[in-house]
Motif scaffolding. Structure first.
Motif, PDB file in Angstrom:
ATOM      1  N   ALA A  12      10.263 -13.446  -4.562  1.00  0.00           N
ATOM      2  CA  ALA A  12      11.274 -14.484  -4.744  1.00  0.00           C
ATOM      3  C   ALA A  12      10.728 -15.896  -4.574  1.00  0.00           C
ATOM      4  CB  ALA A  12      12.423 -14.253  -3.758  1.00  0.00           C
ATOM      5  N   ALA A  13       9.597 -16.058  -3.909  1.00  0.00           N
ATOM      6  CA  ALA A  13       9.033 -17.396  -3.680  1.00  0.00           C
ATOM      7  C   ALA A  13       7.508 -17.295  -3.633  1.00  0.00           C
ATOM      8  CB  ALA A  13       9.564 -17.966  -2.370  1.00  0.00           C
ATOM      9  N   LEU A  40       0.073 -15.970  -3.754  1.00  0.00           N
ATOM     10  CA  LEU A  40       0.799 -15.105  -4.689  1.00  0.00           C
ATOM     11  C   LEU A  40       1.964 -15.901  -5.247  1.00  0.00           C
ATOM     12  CD1 LEU A  40       0.892 -11.850  -2.535  1.00  0.00           C
ATOM     13  CD2 LEU A  40      -0.622 -12.345  -4.457  1.00  0.00           C
ATOM     14  N   ALA A  41       2.084 -15.913  -6.559  1.00  0.00           N
ATOM     15  CA  ALA A  41       3.121 -16.708  -7.214  1.00  0.00           C
ATOM     16  C   ALA A  41       4.444 -15.957  -7.263  1.00  0.00           C
ATOM     17  CB  ALA A  41       2.680 -17.052  -8.632  1.00  0.00           C
ATOM     18  N   ALA A  42       5.523 -16.695  -7.135  1.00  0.00           N
ATOM     19  CA  ALA A  42       6.863 -16.114  -7.282  1.00  0.00           C
ATOM     20  C   ALA A  42       6.949 -15.441  -8.648  1.00  0.00           C
ATOM     21  CB  ALA A  42       7.917 -17.205  -7.156  1.00  0.00           C
ATOM     22  N   GLY A  43       7.673 -14.339  -8.699  1.00  0.00           N
ATOM     23  CA  GLY A  43       7.851 -13.631  -9.965  1.00  0.00           C
ATOM     24  C   GLY A  43       6.962 -12.416 -10.124  1.00  0.00           C
ATOM     25  N   ILE A  44       5.916 -12.282  -9.294  1.00  0.00           N
ATOM     26  CA  ILE A  44       5.068 -11.094  -9.366  1.00  0.00           C
ATOM     27  C   ILE A  44       5.932  -9.885  -9.033  1.00  0.00           C
ATOM     28  CG2 ILE A  44       3.123  -9.872  -8.324  1.00  0.00           C
ATOM     29  CD1 ILE A  44       1.815 -12.536  -7.799  1.00  0.00           C
ATOM     30  N   LEU A 114       2.436  -4.431  -5.200  1.00  0.00           N
ATOM     31  CA  LEU A 114       2.583  -5.321  -6.347  1.00  0.00           C
ATOM     32  C   LEU A 114       1.786  -4.792  -7.526  1.00  0.00           C
ATOM     33  CD1 LEU A 114       2.266  -8.699  -4.406  1.00  0.00           C
ATOM     34  CD2 LEU A 114       4.360  -7.580  -5.187  1.00  0.00           C
ATOM     35  N   ASP A 115       2.203  -5.156  -8.722  1.00  0.00           N
ATOM     36  CA  ASP A 115       1.538  -4.680  -9.941  1.00  0.00           C
ATOM     37  C   ASP A 115       0.090  -5.128 -10.030  1.00  0.00           C
ATOM     38  OD1 ASP A 115       3.941  -3.500 -10.585  1.00  0.00           O
ATOM     39  OD2 ASP A 115       4.513  -5.029 -12.057  1.00  0.00           O
ATOM     40  N   ASN A 116      -0.274  -6.201  -9.332  1.00  0.00           N
ATOM     41  CA  ASN A 116      -1.659  -6.682  -9.369  1.00  0.00           C
ATOM     42  C   ASN A 116      -2.549  -5.938  -8.367  1.00  0.00           C
ATOM     43  OD1 ASN A 116      -0.932  -7.754  -6.903  1.00  0.00           O
ATOM     44  ND2 ASN A 116      -1.128  -9.893  -7.523  1.00  0.00           N
ATOM     45  N   GLY A 117      -1.968  -4.939  -7.665  1.00  0.00           N
ATOM     46  CA  GLY A 117      -2.751  -4.135  -6.739  1.00  0.00           C
ATOM     47  C   GLY A 117      -2.602  -4.523  -5.281  1.00  0.00           C
ATOM     48  N   PHE A 118      -2.107  -5.715  -5.001  1.00  0.00           N
ATOM     49  CA  PHE A 118      -1.902  -6.123  -3.616  1.00  0.00           C
ATOM     50  C   PHE A 118      -0.745  -5.338  -3.004  1.00  0.00           C
ATOM     51  CE2 PHE A 118      -3.993 -10.058  -5.102  1.00  0.00           C
ATOM     52  CZ  PHE A 118      -4.970 -10.166  -4.133  1.00  0.00           C
ATOM     53  N   VAL A 119      -0.829  -5.120  -1.715  1.00  0.00           N
ATOM     54  CA  VAL A 119       0.255  -4.465  -0.985  1.00  0.00           C
ATOM     55  C   VAL A 119       0.718  -5.416   0.108  1.00  0.00           C
ATOM     56  CG1 VAL A 119       0.881  -2.529   0.504  1.00  0.00           C
ATOM     57  CG2 VAL A 119      -0.669  -2.165  -1.433  1.00  0.00           C
ATOM     58  N   LEU A 120       2.002  -5.698   0.123  1.00  0.00           N
ATOM     59  CA  LEU A 120       2.596  -6.502   1.190  1.00  0.00           C
ATOM     60  C   LEU A 120       3.340  -5.543   2.108  1.00  0.00           C
ATOM     61  CD1 LEU A 120       3.988  -9.586  -0.760  1.00  0.00           C
ATOM     62  CD2 LEU A 120       1.894  -9.415   0.581  1.00  0.00           C
ATOM     63  N   ASP A 121       2.914  -5.494   3.371  1.00  0.00           N
ATOM     64  CA  ASP A 121       3.511  -4.573   4.331  1.00  0.00           C
ATOM     65  C   ASP A 121       4.227  -5.376   5.416  1.00  0.00           C
ATOM     66  OD1 ASP A 121       4.187  -2.168   5.419  1.00  0.00           O
ATOM     67  OD2 ASP A 121       2.178  -1.660   6.131  1.00  0.00           O
TER      68      ASP A 121
END
Length: 131
Positions: A12-13, A40-44, A114-121
């Protein structure tokens, strides 16, 4: 908004993640060998892998309200009138704390791949919107 496992979401941001970094394969004692940041840009977009609900922290007054209210509900009809009245007054005095506790929002965190491979936990669910 409540997120569910498997749901597609979008960031979201804009986020900037910064702090100590340990290269993969390094021993744990090498934690924080250097620092780095990732933006990381909003919209990912990504997919929710896990949703964790964290209980609201109960203060002493809330625990005491629950204890006294339970006592009143279970045994109040058997109590002498003066004791029951005193207990009712104690419960009434703590009702404001109980109401404030119930109004506080339950804290929910998520793990999103995330689709780019990053994981936000352990990210707050408010950081995401439905895709």
């Amino acid at each position: 908004m409540t997120l569910n496992v498997g749901q597609r979401v979008r960031l979201a941001a804009d986020l900037r993640l910064a702090g100590p970094v340990t290269p993969a394969g390094e021993p744990p004692e090498e934690t924080g060998a250097f620092t780095a940041s990732v933006a990381l840009a909003a919209g990912i977009e990504g997919t929710v892998e896990r949703v964790d609900e964290h209980d609201r922290q109960q203060r002493h007054e809330v625990r005491e309200y629950l204890r006294l209210k339970s006592l009143l509900d279970d045994f109040g009809h058997q109590m002498p009138p003066e004791s029951r009245k005193q207990l009712e007054e104690q419960v009434e005095a703590l009702e404001e704390h109980w109401a404030a506790y119930q109004r506080r929002k339950l804290r929910v965190t998520v793990r999103v791949r995330l689709d780019n491979g990053f994981v936000l936990d352990d990210a707050p669910e408010e950081a995401f919107a439905s895709a």
